[in-house]
Scaffold this active site. Structure first.
Site, PDB file in Angstrom:
ATOM      1  N   SER A 178       0.822  -1.212   0.000  1.00  0.00           N
ATOM      2  CA  SER A 178       0.000   0.000   0.000  1.00  0.00           C
ATOM      3  C   SER A 178       0.859   1.266   0.000  1.00  0.00           C
ATOM      4  O   SER A 178       2.025   1.247   0.426  1.00  0.00           O
ATOM      5  CB  SER A 178      -0.919   0.009   1.224  1.00  0.00           C
ATOM      6  OG  SER A 178      -1.692  -1.165   1.260  1.00  0.00           O
TER       7      SER A 178
HETATM    8  N1  SAM Z   1      -0.615  -4.640   3.995  1.00  0.00           N
HETATM    9  C1  SAM Z   1       0.097  -5.015   2.805  1.00  0.00           C
HETATM   10  C2  SAM Z   1       1.508  -4.462   2.777  1.00  0.00           C
HETATM   11  O1  SAM Z   1       1.895  -3.731   3.699  1.00  0.00           O
HETATM   12  O2  SAM Z   1       2.235  -4.827   1.847  1.00  0.00           O
HETATM   13  C3  SAM Z   1      -0.630  -4.679   1.546  1.00  0.00           C
HETATM   14  C4  SAM Z   1      -1.765  -5.559   1.318  1.00  0.00           C
HETATM   15  S1  SAM Z   1      -2.322  -5.729  -0.330  1.00  0.00           S
HETATM   16  C5  SAM Z   1      -2.981  -4.147  -0.687  1.00  0.00           C
HETATM   17  C6  SAM Z   1      -3.748  -6.746   0.020  1.00  0.00           C
HETATM   18  C7  SAM Z   1      -3.414  -8.176   0.346  1.00  0.00           C
HETATM   19  O3  SAM Z   1      -4.596  -8.799   0.835  1.00  0.00           O
HETATM   20  C8  SAM Z   1      -2.965  -9.000  -0.852  1.00  0.00           C
HETATM   21  O4  SAM Z   1      -1.705  -9.536  -0.607  1.00  0.00           O
HETATM   22  C9  SAM Z   1      -4.029 -10.091  -0.960  1.00  0.00           C
HETATM   23  O5  SAM Z   1      -3.528 -11.330  -1.384  1.00  0.00           O
HETATM   24  C10 SAM Z   1      -4.544 -10.150   0.469  1.00  0.00           C
HETATM   25  N2  SAM Z   1      -5.880 -10.727   0.649  1.00  0.00           N
HETATM   26  C11 SAM Z   1      -6.997 -10.569  -0.098  1.00  0.00           C
HETATM   27  N3  SAM Z   1      -8.011 -11.265   0.453  1.00  0.00           N
HETATM   28  C12 SAM Z   1      -7.530 -11.867   1.572  1.00  0.00           C
HETATM   29  C13 SAM Z   1      -8.087 -12.719   2.573  1.00  0.00           C
HETATM   30  N4  SAM Z   1      -9.373 -13.112   2.554  1.00  0.00           N
HETATM   31  N5  SAM Z   1      -7.295 -13.127   3.580  1.00  0.00           N
HETATM   32  C14 SAM Z   1      -5.988 -12.760   3.650  1.00  0.00           C
HETATM   33  N6  SAM Z   1      -5.403 -11.973   2.732  1.00  0.00           N
HETATM   34  C15 SAM Z   1      -6.161 -11.525   1.710  1.00  0.00           C
END
Ligand code: SAM
Length: 218
Positions: free
Chosen positions: A62
């Site tokens: 993000s």
């Molecule tokens: N917080 C992260 C960072 O600092 O890099 C960025 C997160 S990224 C915008 C969103 C993440 O959520 C992705 O890696 C995606 O695979 C994960 N995601 C989506 N649905 C999910 C779920 N139900 N459970 C866990 N992770 C999930």
């Protein structure tokens, strides 16, 4: 001071404090965590740009300001137990780990969960616990949490996550039916079955995919 440290200082001043983040705990955490260490080598040169960046598997780290804004929205005072959904690179988990006592973080894509664990271990974050799975179901064995932050956008607030909050705890999550934008929402558990909801700001996140999220990527 290394080039990255200088760029990090400038990022905090211009992108984070400059846009109104006031929490000293959050500003200090953003000053400490080396964002470059959570990026693929080819992306490190962009680590302190004012934007999300690709981390593989179609996912992103993000934008630094959003990480800081979401952390501030949890209103942590230090020493709390926090759950993060969507570990991605592990960067936001590290920021939260600079403030909270323990951070539990869940990522649905195994390769990303492994890379994030390695980066966090290499940097010595012994208070971050990474699990691969569907974060919409939370991490019930460790509940309740003082704060829960969801770093992916869902169609609704997962009921399971609301019920893993302590009374007084806060959940911050992007919610919306559009791919182009969601509203960042804060839910506070004011009593056992009483939840207060506030709209914070419009945001754009990758989809939250899971039992209490979207059924698949869109
Ligand atoms: N917080 C992260 C960072 O600092 O890099 C960025 C997160 S990224 C915008 C969103 C993440 O959520 C992705 O890696 C995606 O695979 C994960 N995601 C989506 N649905 C999910 C779920 N139900 N459970 C866990 N992770 C999930």
């Amino acid at each position: 001071m290394s080039d990255y440290s200088r760029l990090r200082e400038r990022m905090v001043k211009r992108q984070i404090a400059g846009r109104g983040v006031r929490s000293g705990l959050v500003l200090d955490a953003m000053r400490k965590v080396p964002r470059e260490r959570f990026l693929p080598r080819g992306q490190r040169v962009f680590a302190y740009d004012d934007s999300p960046l690709p981390i593989g598997d179609g996912q992103t780290i993000s934008q630094p300001y959003i990480v800081a804004y979401m952390a501030e929205s949890l209103a942590l005072e230090g020493g709390e137990k926090v759950l993060e959904i969507g570990t991605g690179s592990g960067y936001a988990a590290a920021v939260l780990a600079e403030i909270a006592a323990e951070v539990y973080t869940i990522e649905r894509i195994e390769g990303l969960a492994t890379l994030a664990s390695t980066a966090l271990e290499d940097l010595g974050y012994t208070n971050v616990h990474v699990r691969c799975g569907d974060g919409t179901l939370g991490w019930p064995e460790e509940a309740p949490y003082d704060g829960i932050v969801v770093s992916a956008g869902g169609p609704d607030v997962p009921d399971t996550l609301k019920h893993q909050l302590k009374t007084g705890g806060r959940l911050v999550i992007p919610v919306g039916r559009s791919k182009a934008w969601q509203e960042l929402i804060r839910v506070t558990r004011v009593a056992e079955e009483d939840f207060q909801t506030e709209d914070l700001v419009p945001v754009r996140f990758v989809p939250l995919v899971g039992e209490e999220g979207w059924s698949q990527e869109f």
